[in-house]
Scaffold this active site. Structure first.
Site, PDB file in Angstrom:
ATOM      1  N   ILE A  25     -30.961  35.284 -63.355  1.00 48.23           N
ATOM      2  CA  ILE A  25     -30.831  33.913 -62.684  1.00 48.23           C
ATOM      3  C   ILE A  25     -32.286  33.355 -63.044  1.00 48.23           C
ATOM      4  O   ILE A  25     -33.214  34.123 -63.157  1.00 48.23           O
ATOM      5  CB  ILE A  25     -30.677  33.885 -61.127  1.00 48.23           C
ATOM      6  CG1 ILE A  25     -30.641  32.574 -60.475  1.00 48.23           C
ATOM      7  CG2 ILE A  25     -31.614  34.806 -60.275  1.00 48.23           C
ATOM      8  CD1 ILE A  25     -30.432  32.525 -59.263  1.00 48.23           C
ATOM      9  N   SER A  26     -32.289  31.848 -63.429  1.00 44.30           N
ATOM     10  CA  SER A  26     -33.529  31.397 -63.754  1.00 44.30           C
ATOM     11  C   SER A  26     -34.427  31.730 -64.899  1.00 44.30           C
ATOM     12  O   SER A  26     -33.794  31.717 -66.044  1.00 44.30           O
ATOM     13  CB  SER A  26     -34.594  31.163 -62.475  1.00 44.30           C
ATOM     14  OG  SER A  26     -35.414  30.275 -62.429  1.00 44.30           O
ATOM     15  N   ASN A  27     -35.547  32.173 -64.651  1.00 43.59           N
ATOM     16  CA  ASN A  27     -36.115  32.898 -65.599  1.00 43.59           C
ATOM     17  C   ASN A  27     -35.406  34.011 -66.325  1.00 43.59           C
ATOM     18  O   ASN A  27     -35.474  34.560 -67.449  1.00 43.59           O
ATOM     19  CB  ASN A  27     -37.546  33.380 -65.118  1.00 43.59           C
ATOM     20  CG  ASN A  27     -38.495  33.952 -66.126  1.00 43.59           C
ATOM     21  OD1 ASN A  27     -38.936  35.235 -65.790  1.00 43.59           O
ATOM     22  ND2 ASN A  27     -38.696  33.534 -67.477  1.00 43.59           N
TER      23      ASN A  27
END
Length: 249
Positions: free
Chosen positions: A104-106
Site C-alpha cells: 500500500i502507498s509507498n
C-alpha cells in the site's frame, strides 16, 4: 537478514496446517512510516493464509519512518525483498513458482518497481493506493499479471497522479500493453462505489484488473480504516488472493 552489513527484518506468518508440501508465498509491503505488524493487522493476510494455506512475509523498510526506496540508483530494497524469498524457503518449503507481492502507498510504489525489475521472482503484483514512475530499466518480454486498487478521493497519492508520478490508470494501461492484452478494458465488476476494469485476451492469460473506489481515499479496501476513506463492498485481500491463485511463474 544481513544485507551489506546491515540487519534487515521481516515478520513471517506460516499457516498452522503447513506440512512438507511447498506453500505459495505472499510478500506484503507496508506504507511510509508504517511497519510489518501494522501491515499484518491492516491487510488481514495472515488470517486468510490460515484458511487458504499460504505463507506471508511482511518486510520492514529502512529509516526512522520506515520506507521503500524505488527510484534512482538505490536498489537495496529490491535486493532485500528478493532475499526474503529464499530466507523464508529455508524455514518452510516454498513453491518458488507461486510467489506474489502487494503493498500500500509507498509499498505499492515498491510493488510496481518489482514488477519492472523482478518478474523472474514474482508471478503477480497487486499495488494499492499508489502513484507510479516511468522506469527505463524494466525487463521486457515477460508478462506481469496485475491487480490494483485506488480511491478517486485519495488526497495523499491522487487518483490522477502527481508531479512526475503518474496515475494508477496509466500504470494499468502500461501493464496491459506489456502483457499483450486487448486495448480496451471491460467493466467486470460494479457494486455501489466499486468498479473494476479488466484488460483481457492477454499473452499467457496475464490479465490486468483495476478497481476504482468512487469517493474513497487513501486506503486498503475491506480493512478497518474509516468508512469515509475505504469501502466495505470489496475485500481487497480476498480478491487479491483469488487473482494470485490463478498464476504461476
Amino acid at each position: 537478514l544481513t544485507q551489506d552489513g546491515n540487519e534487515r527484518r521481516y515478520l513471517l506468518h506460516i499457516p498452522p496446517q503447513a506440512t512438507r508440501q511447498a506453500l505459495p508465498l505472499v510478500i506484503v509491503l507496508h506504507g511510509y512510516g508504517s511497519n510489518p505488524e501494522q501491515q499484518e493487522q491492516l491487510s488481514g493476510f495472515s488470517a486468510l493464509a490460515d484458511k487458504s494455506g499460504f505463507a506471508v512475509a511482511y518486510p520492514l523498510g529502512t529509516g526512522h519512518k520506515p520506507q521503500w526506496h524505488f527510484i534512482g540508483h538505490d536498489d537495496r530494497d529490491e535486493y532485500f525483498i528478493r532475499a526474503v524469498v529464499p530466507d523464508v524457503g529455508a524455514q518452510v518449503p516454498i513453491d518458488k513458482r507461486r510467489v506474489y507481492v502487494t503493498g500500500i502507498s509507498n509499498g505499492a510504489q515498491m510493488t510496481a518497481r518489482l514488477a519492472c525489475v523482478a518478474p523472474d521472482i514474482f508471478a503477480a503484483f497487486a499495488p494499492v493506493s499508489g502513484n507510479y514512475m516511468d522506469f527505463n530499466d524494466c525487463k521486457t518480454g515477460t508478462t506481469t499479471p496485475a491487480i490494483l486498487f485506488h480511491g478517486t478521493n485519495d488526497r495523499i497519492l491522487p487518483y490522477s497522479g502527481r508531479f512526475k508520478q503518474f496515475s494508477p490508470q496509466h500504470w494499468a494501461e502500461q501493464r496491459a500493453v506489456q502483457n499483450g492484452c486487448a486495448p480496451k478494458p471491460l467493466i467486470t465488476y460494479r457494486q455501489a462505489e466499486v468498479t473494476a476494469q479488466s484488460w483481457r485476451d492477454c499473452r499467457q492469460h496475464a490479465e490486468v484488473i483495476f478497481y476504482t473506489l468512487a469517493g474513497k481515499g487513501h486506503s486498503w479496501p475491506g480493512s478497518t480504516m474509516p468508512e469515509r476513506i475505504t469501502s466495505q463492498n470489496l475485500d481487497a485481500t480476498q480478491v487479491m488472493w483469488d487473482f494470485f491463485s490463478r498464476y504461476t511463474r
